[in-house]
Design a protein around this motif. Structure first.
Motif, PDB file in Angstrom:
ATOM      1  N   THR A 147       0.820  -1.219   0.000  1.00 20.37           N
ATOM      2  CA  THR A 147       0.000   0.000   0.000  1.00 20.37           C
ATOM      3  C   THR A 147       0.847   1.259   0.000  1.00 20.37           C
ATOM      4  O   THR A 147       0.576   2.200  -0.745  1.00 20.37           O
ATOM      5  CB  THR A 147      -0.920   0.022   1.241  1.00 20.37           C
ATOM      6  N   TRP A 148       1.878   1.278   0.834  1.00 18.21           N
ATOM      7  CA  TRP A 148       2.654   2.512   0.981  1.00 18.21           C
ATOM      8  C   TRP A 148       3.481   2.830  -0.250  1.00 18.21           C
ATOM      9  O   TRP A 148       3.770   3.998  -0.515  1.00 18.21           O
ATOM     10  CB  TRP A 148       3.511   2.440   2.236  1.00 18.21           C
ATOM     11  N   ASN A 149       3.879   1.815  -1.034  1.00 22.47           N
ATOM     12  CA  ASN A 149       4.637   2.111  -2.258  1.00 22.47           C
ATOM     13  C   ASN A 149       3.832   3.032  -3.167  1.00 22.47           C
ATOM     14  O   ASN A 149       4.327   4.077  -3.602  1.00 22.47           O
ATOM     15  CB  ASN A 149       4.964   0.823  -3.010  1.00 22.47           C
ATOM     16  N   ALA A 150       2.619   2.642  -3.469  1.00 20.68           N
ATOM     17  CA  ALA A 150       1.791   3.439  -4.383  1.00 20.68           C
ATOM     18  C   ALA A 150       1.466   4.802  -3.781  1.00 20.68           C
ATOM     19  O   ALA A 150       1.489   5.821  -4.483  1.00 20.68           O
ATOM     20  CB  ALA A 150       0.505   2.687  -4.723  1.00 20.68           C
ATOM     21  N   VAL A 151       1.187   4.838  -2.494  1.00 16.90           N
ATOM     22  CA  VAL A 151       0.852   6.110  -1.841  1.00 16.90           C
ATOM     23  C   VAL A 151       2.037   7.067  -1.915  1.00 16.90           C
ATOM     24  O   VAL A 151       1.882   8.254  -2.240  1.00 16.90           O
ATOM     25  CB  VAL A 151       0.415   5.874  -0.374  1.00 16.90           C
ATOM     26  N   LEU A 152       3.228   6.571  -1.640  1.00 13.84           N
ATOM     27  CA  LEU A 152       4.402   7.440  -1.692  1.00 13.84           C
ATOM     28  C   LEU A 152       4.728   7.875  -3.114  1.00 13.84           C
ATOM     29  O   LEU A 152       5.058   9.047  -3.346  1.00 13.84           O
ATOM     30  CB  LEU A 152       5.611   6.745  -1.071  1.00 13.84           C
ATOM     31  N   LEU A 153       4.640   6.961  -4.056  1.00 12.95           N
ATOM     32  CA  LEU A 153       4.884   7.350  -5.444  1.00 12.95           C
ATOM     33  C   LEU A 153       3.916   8.455  -5.862  1.00 12.95           C
ATOM     34  O   LEU A 153       4.311   9.444  -6.478  1.00 12.95           O
ATOM     35  CB  LEU A 153       4.764   6.139  -6.372  1.00 12.95           C
ATOM     36  N   TRP A 154       2.661   8.295  -5.502  1.00  9.83           N
ATOM     37  CA  TRP A 154       1.648   9.294  -5.847  1.00  9.83           C
ATOM     38  C   TRP A 154       1.938  10.625  -5.156  1.00  9.83           C
ATOM     39  O   TRP A 154       1.767  11.692  -5.743  1.00  9.83           O
ATOM     40  CB  TRP A 154       0.256   8.770  -5.505  1.00  9.83           C
ATOM     41  N   SER A 155       2.410  10.559  -3.921  1.00  6.39           N
ATOM     42  CA  SER A 155       2.706  11.776  -3.154  1.00  6.39           C
ATOM     43  C   SER A 155       3.893  12.543  -3.729  1.00  6.39           C
ATOM     44  O   SER A 155       4.015  13.749  -3.511  1.00  6.39           O
ATOM     45  CB  SER A 155       3.000  11.426  -1.696  1.00  6.39           C
ATOM     46  N   LEU A 156       4.745  11.857  -4.462  1.00  2.97           N
ATOM     47  CA  LEU A 156       5.922  12.506  -5.050  1.00  2.97           C
ATOM     48  C   LEU A 156       5.693  12.977  -6.486  1.00  2.97           C
ATOM     49  O   LEU A 156       6.602  13.503  -7.121  1.00  2.97           O
ATOM     50  CB  LEU A 156       7.118  11.536  -5.013  1.00  2.97           C
ATOM     51  N   ARG A 157       4.484  12.842  -6.983  1.00  2.70           N
ATOM     52  CA  ARG A 157       4.221  13.136  -8.396  1.00  2.70           C
ATOM     53  C   ARG A 157       4.446  14.596  -8.776  1.00  2.70           C
ATOM     54  O   ARG A 157       4.709  14.898  -9.929  1.00  2.70           O
ATOM     55  CB  ARG A 157       2.829  12.681  -8.791  1.00  2.70           C
ATOM     56  N   HIS A 158       4.356  15.529  -7.815  1.00  2.00           N
ATOM     57  CA  HIS A 158       4.509  16.948  -8.135  1.00  2.00           C
ATOM     58  C   HIS A 158       5.916  17.472  -7.896  1.00  2.00           C
ATOM     59  O   HIS A 158       6.160  18.661  -8.035  1.00  2.00           O
ATOM     60  CB  HIS A 158       3.506  17.790  -7.343  1.00  2.00           C
ATOM     61  N   GLY A 159       6.817  16.596  -7.512  1.00  2.00           N
ATOM     62  CA  GLY A 159       8.194  17.029  -7.332  1.00  2.00           C
ATOM     63  C   GLY A 159       8.790  16.545  -6.032  1.00  2.00           C
ATOM     64  O   GLY A 159       8.151  15.820  -5.264  1.00  2.00           O
TER      65      GLY A 159
END
Length: 147
Positions: free
Chosen positions: A23-35
């Motif tokens: 779960t946290w992999n996708a959440v973190l990747l998504w959280s980093l999408r803006h830089g």
């Protein structure tokens, strides 16, 4: 993926599913999408993640080449994490999963609730007749998923 032979342990599709299974992999990747983000920023953005789990997940994503870690000297020193080009390629599949969850999440939760009700009813029936076993109760409990 067209044959069963392609589902071997070293199959690349399984590698991709393993990356998104946490779960946290996708959440973190998504959280980093803006830089780039600092760990404290990520903790503030993501509810329910502990500093330890955040660190473990960032290390895992870095190990897999999806995130880079940049450290800057200064007072105090700081660290930032940013998606790599490879990490950015997962944003579309993560978004697709999010759309699916939005469209079908209620149906999944309803199915879980029905299953929980059936498990409870079976456990009650076993308790009333004395046919249930402790091991059976453990298996039933293990099949439940918490939201």
């Amino acid at each position: 993926m067209t044959t069963d032979r392609e589902l071997l342990a070293d199959c690349r599709a399984r590698l991709a599913f393993d990356l998104l299974a946490n779960t946290w992999n996708a959440v973190l990747l998504w959280s980093l999408r803006h830089g780039p983000r600092r760990p404290r920023e990520l903790l503030g953005m993501i509810g329910g993640i502990s500093p330890k789990v955040l660190t473990e997940t960032l290390r895992r994503l870095t190990y897999n080449g999806l995130v880079t870690r940049a450290s800057y000297a200064g007072s105090p020193p700081r660290v930032e994490y940013e998606l790599t080009a490879l990490g950015r390629t997962l944003l579309a599949p993560i978004e697709a999963f999010g759309v699916w969850a939005h469209e079908h999440g209620d149906a999944v939760m309803a199915a879980q609730e029905r299953a929980d009700t059936e498990i409870d009813a079976d456990a009650d029936a076993d308790a009333d007749t004395g046919t249930g076993t402790a091991a059976g109760a453990d298996v039933s409990e293990a099949t439940r998923r918490t939201p």
